[in-house]
Design a protein around this motif. Structure first.
Motif, PDB file in Angstrom:
ATOM      1  N   SER A   2       0.827  -1.199   0.000  1.00 47.93           N
ATOM      2  CA  SER A   2       0.000   0.000   0.000  1.00 47.93           C
ATOM      3  C   SER A   2       0.865   1.255   0.000  1.00 47.93           C
ATOM      4  CB  SER A   2      -0.895  -0.014   1.237  1.00 47.93           C
ATOM      5  OG  SER A   2      -1.676   1.155   1.305  1.00 47.93           O
ATOM      6  N   ILE A   3       0.477   2.228  -0.824  1.00 49.68           N
ATOM      7  CA  ILE A   3       1.217   3.487  -0.914  1.00 49.68           C
ATOM      8  C   ILE A   3       0.273   4.628  -0.576  1.00 49.68           C
ATOM      9  CG2 ILE A   3       2.515   5.028  -2.436  1.00 49.68           C
ATOM     10  CD1 ILE A   3       3.325   2.593  -4.066  1.00 49.68           C
ATOM     11  N   ASN A   4       0.747   5.530   0.264  1.00 57.11           N
ATOM     12  CA  ASN A   4      -0.050   6.675   0.688  1.00 57.11           C
ATOM     13  C   ASN A   4      -0.462   7.512  -0.524  1.00 57.11           C
ATOM     14  OD1 ASN A   4      -0.984   9.136   1.744  1.00 57.11           O
ATOM     15  ND2 ASN A   4       0.318   8.942   3.553  1.00 57.11           N
ATOM     16  N   PRO A   5      -1.780   7.722  -0.748  1.00 56.41           N
ATOM     17  CA  PRO A   5      -2.233   8.503  -1.903  1.00 56.41           C
ATOM     18  C   PRO A   5      -1.656   9.914  -1.950  1.00 56.41           C
ATOM     19  CG  PRO A   5      -4.073   7.324  -0.922  1.00 56.41           C
ATOM     20  CD  PRO A   5      -2.921   7.167   0.019  1.00 56.41           C
ATOM     21  N   SER A   6      -1.461  10.538  -0.797  1.00 55.48           N
ATOM     22  CA  SER A   6      -0.911  11.898  -0.791  1.00 55.48           C
ATOM     23  C   SER A   6       0.527  11.918  -1.300  1.00 55.48           C
ATOM     24  CB  SER A   6      -0.973  12.490   0.620  1.00 55.48           C
ATOM     25  OG  SER A   6      -0.164  11.767   1.524  1.00 55.48           O
ATOM     26  N   LEU A   7       1.283  10.833  -1.021  1.00 59.48           N
ATOM     27  CA  LEU A   7       2.656  10.732  -1.514  1.00 59.48           C
ATOM     28  C   LEU A   7       2.665  10.631  -3.036  1.00 59.48           C
ATOM     29  CD1 LEU A   7       5.661  10.447  -0.773  1.00 59.48           C
ATOM     30  CD2 LEU A   7       5.295   7.977  -0.628  1.00 59.48           C
ATOM     31  N   ILE A   8       1.728   9.866  -3.568  1.00 58.84           N
ATOM     32  CA  ILE A   8       1.624   9.723  -5.025  1.00 58.84           C
ATOM     33  C   ILE A   8       1.366  11.075  -5.677  1.00 58.84           C
ATOM     34  CG2 ILE A   8       0.247   8.709  -6.892  1.00 58.84           C
ATOM     35  CD1 ILE A   8      -0.306   6.338  -4.987  1.00 58.84           C
ATOM     36  N   GLU A   9       0.451  11.849  -5.115  1.00 56.41           N
ATOM     37  CA  GLU A   9       0.117  13.149  -5.698  1.00 56.41           C
ATOM     38  C   GLU A   9       1.280  14.134  -5.569  1.00 56.41           C
ATOM     39  OE1 GLU A   9      -2.374  13.688  -7.669  1.00 56.41           O
ATOM     40  OE2 GLU A   9      -2.792  11.566  -7.292  1.00 56.41           O
ATOM     41  N   GLU A  10       2.035  14.039  -4.475  1.00 55.22           N
ATOM     42  CA  GLU A  10       3.207  14.903  -4.324  1.00 55.22           C
ATOM     43  C   GLU A  10       4.238  14.623  -5.421  1.00 55.22           C
ATOM     44  OE1 GLU A  10       5.035  14.906  -0.491  1.00 55.22           O
ATOM     45  OE2 GLU A  10       3.123  15.082   0.579  1.00 55.22           O
ATOM     46  N   ILE A  11       4.463  13.358  -5.689  1.00 49.26           N
ATOM     47  CA  ILE A  11       5.444  12.979  -6.719  1.00 49.26           C
ATOM     48  C   ILE A  11       4.954  13.397  -8.101  1.00 49.26           C
ATOM     49  CG2 ILE A  11       6.557  11.029  -7.877  1.00 49.26           C
ATOM     50  CD1 ILE A  11       6.640   9.640  -5.149  1.00 49.26           C
ATOM     51  N   ARG A  12       3.668  13.199  -8.367  1.00 52.57           N
ATOM     52  CA  ARG A  12       3.123  13.609  -9.665  1.00 52.57           C
ATOM     53  C   ARG A  12       3.229  15.120  -9.853  1.00 52.57           C
ATOM     54  NH1 ARG A  12      -2.553  12.221 -10.836  1.00 52.57           N
ATOM     55  NH2 ARG A  12      -1.902  12.676 -12.964  1.00 52.57           N
ATOM     56  N   ALA A  13       2.918  15.869  -8.814  1.00 51.92           N
ATOM     57  CA  ALA A  13       3.013  17.333  -8.905  1.00 51.92           C
ATOM     58  C   ALA A  13       4.448  17.771  -9.133  1.00 51.92           C
ATOM     59  CB  ALA A  13       2.450  17.969  -7.636  1.00 51.92           C
ATOM     60  N   ALA A  14       5.384  17.137  -8.416  1.00 46.99           N
ATOM     61  CA  ALA A  14       6.796  17.469  -8.597  1.00 46.99           C
ATOM     62  C   ALA A  14       7.261  17.132 -10.013  1.00 46.99           C
ATOM     63  CB  ALA A  14       7.647  16.723  -7.568  1.00 46.99           C
ATOM     64  N   SER A  15       6.774  16.010 -10.544  1.00 52.11           N
ATOM     65  CA  SER A  15       7.149  15.608 -11.905  1.00 52.11           C
ATOM     66  C   SER A  15       6.666  16.625 -12.929  1.00 52.11           C
ATOM     67  CB  SER A  15       6.578  14.220 -12.222  1.00 52.11           C
ATOM     68  OG  SER A  15       7.117  13.231 -11.368  1.00 52.11           O
ATOM     69  N   ARG A  16       5.426  17.102 -12.758  1.00 54.01           N
ATOM     70  CA  ARG A  16       4.888  18.104 -13.679  1.00 54.01           C
ATOM     71  C   ARG A  16       5.708  19.386 -13.616  1.00 54.01           C
ATOM     72  NH1 ARG A  16      -0.027  16.030 -11.630  1.00 54.01           N
ATOM     73  NH2 ARG A  16      -0.290  17.819 -10.224  1.00 54.01           N
ATOM     74  N   THR A  17       6.079  19.784 -12.413  1.00 56.50           N
ATOM     75  CA  THR A  17       6.884  20.995 -12.258  1.00 56.50           C
ATOM     76  C   THR A  17       8.238  20.841 -12.945  1.00 56.50           C
ATOM     77  OG1 THR A  17       5.830  21.518 -10.148  1.00 56.50           O
ATOM     78  CG2 THR A  17       7.950  22.555 -10.580  1.00 56.50           C
TER      79      THR A  17
END
Length: 316
Positions: A2-17
Motif C-alpha cells: 500500500s502506498i499513501n495517496p498523498s505521496l503519489i500526488e506529491e510525486i506527480r506534482a513534482a514531476s509536472r513541475t
C-alpha cells in the motif's frame, strides 16, 4: 504494497513541475533549436559512440520511422553523419560530426547550469537526498517499463520447429539486412531460401532443429542447428538473423542459448558457424557463448568482396 495517496500526488506534482521548469513543454530543448527527442538522440550517440539506427530506436523507445526522420534531419543539419564500421565500410552507423560534438558540449553546459542553479538553493544534505531519490525513482520507472514490455502484446516468444512462412521470412530477413549493409542481391537471397527449404525437409532427424522468434504472430528472428551437413559429428549453426527492431532486446541471446543447449544435449564434437567480418555485435555474442575465430579469408562468391569468417565452439 500500500502506498499513501498523498505521496503519489506529491510525486506527480513534482514531476509536472520538473517537466515545465526543465523546458520539456517547449518545442526545443537545452538551449538548442532541436526537439527533446532529437536532443536525447544526440546525447545517446555521445554516450555510447557510433551506433546503428536500430540501436538508437531501442535506446529512445520510439518508432523506427520517427527515429529515421529525426536522424535524417540531424544529418541534414550537420550534427551527425553516417559512418562506416571500423571493420567493414558497408556497415553504417550514426556518429557525431565536429559540429555535433560542439552542440553536445553546449547541451551539457546548459544542463549542468540548470542543476547547479537549483542545487544552490538547497543545503548539502538536501542535495544528497535529491540525487539519491531521483536515482531510485528513475530506476524504478525504467524497471516498470521493462516489465511492462515483457507482459504486453509486444512480448517476443521463442517457437521450436517449423511454422508456416518460416522459409520465406528467413530469406526475407537475410535479404533485407545483407542487401542494405553488404549490397548482396538475388543470388544470395535465392541461396538462403533454397538452403532453408532443403533443411526443413530434414527436421524430422533428431540432430536437426530450428527456432523462431515470434512477435504478435510475426516471425522476427530465427536460428537453426544442422547436425548433418558437416559430418564428423559437428553441428552447423545456420540462419541466425533478427529483424532490425529486435536487435538489442536480448532475443538474439535467447535464440542462441536454445541452439547451444541443443548442441550440448546432442554431444556434438564441435559447433561451427560462418559469418562475415564487420558484424561486431554478433561476434561479441558468439564469443560470450565460447565461440572462437578459427578461419577467415576474402572471397566474392556472394557477388561482392567480403571477408568470410568461421567461428568454432568446442564442448565445455
Amino acid at each position: 504494497m500500500s502506498i499513501n495517496p498523498s505521496l503519489i500526488e506529491e510525486i506527480r506534482a513534482a514531476s509536472r513541475t520538473m517537466v515545465r521548469e526543465l523546458g520539456f513543454m517547449k518545442p526545443t530543448l537545452a538551449g538548442t533549436r532541436y526537439s527533446p527527442s532529437a536532443v536525447h538522440a544526440l546525447l545517446e550517440i555521445d554516450m555510447h559512440g557510433a551506433m546503428p539506427a536500430a540501436q538508437l530506436v531501442q535506446a529512445l523507445g520510439l518508432e523506427k520511422s520517427s527515429v529515421s526522420r529525426m536522424a535524417g534531419k540531424l544529418i541534414e543539419a550537420g550534427e551527425i553523419e553516417e559512418t562506416a564500421a571500423l571493420d567493414d565500410g558497408r556497415f553504417k552507423q550514426l556518429a557525431l560530426t565536429a559540429q555535433g560534438k560542439r552542440t553536445i558540449a553546449e547541451i551539457h553546459a546548459h544542463g549542468q547550469q540548470q542543476v547547479i542553479s537549483a542545487l544552490k538553493r538547497l543545503n548539502p544534505e538536501q542535495q544528497s537526498l535529491v540525487a539519491q531519490g531521483m536515482g531510485f525513482y528513475a530506476g524504478a520507472l525504467k524497471q516498470r517499463h521493462l516489465q511492462s514490455d515483457e507482459t504486453s502484446g509486444n512480448t517476443i516468444e521463442i517457437h521450436t520447429g517449423y511454422r508456416p512462412g518460416l522459409v520465406g521470412r528467413i530469406a526475407q530477413m537475410h535479404a533485407d539486412f545483407y542487401s542494405r549493409h553488404w549490397d548482396f542481391g538475388q543470388f544470395f537471397e535465392s541461396k538462403v531460401a533454397a538452403g532453408a527449404a532443403e533443411f526443413m525437409g530434414r527436421l524430422h532427424q533428431p540432430v536437426n532443429q530450428i527456432w523462431s522468434a515470434i512477435q504478435n504472430g510475426r516471425i522476427v528472428g530465427s536460428i537453426a542447428i544442422d547436425g548433418q551437413d558437416l559430418g564428423s559429428n559437428e553441428a552447423h549453426l545456420r540462419w541466425f538473423i533478427l529483424d532490425d527492431g529486435c536487435r538489442g532486446t536480448g532475443v538474439g541471446r535467447q535464440l542462441l542459448a536454445n541452439a547451444i543447449a541443443f548442441c550440448d544435449e546432442h554431444n556434438f564434437s564441435a559447433t561451427q558457424l560462418w559469418t562475415f567480418k564487420g558484424l561486431d555485435a554478433a561476434r561479441r555474442l558468439y564469443e560470450s557463448f565460447g565461440f572462437e575465430l578459427t578461419w577467415e579469408d576474402t572471397g566474392s562468391q556472394w557477388g561482392y568482396p567480403v571477408t568470410e569468417q568461421r567461428f568454432t565452439r568446442k564442448p565445455t
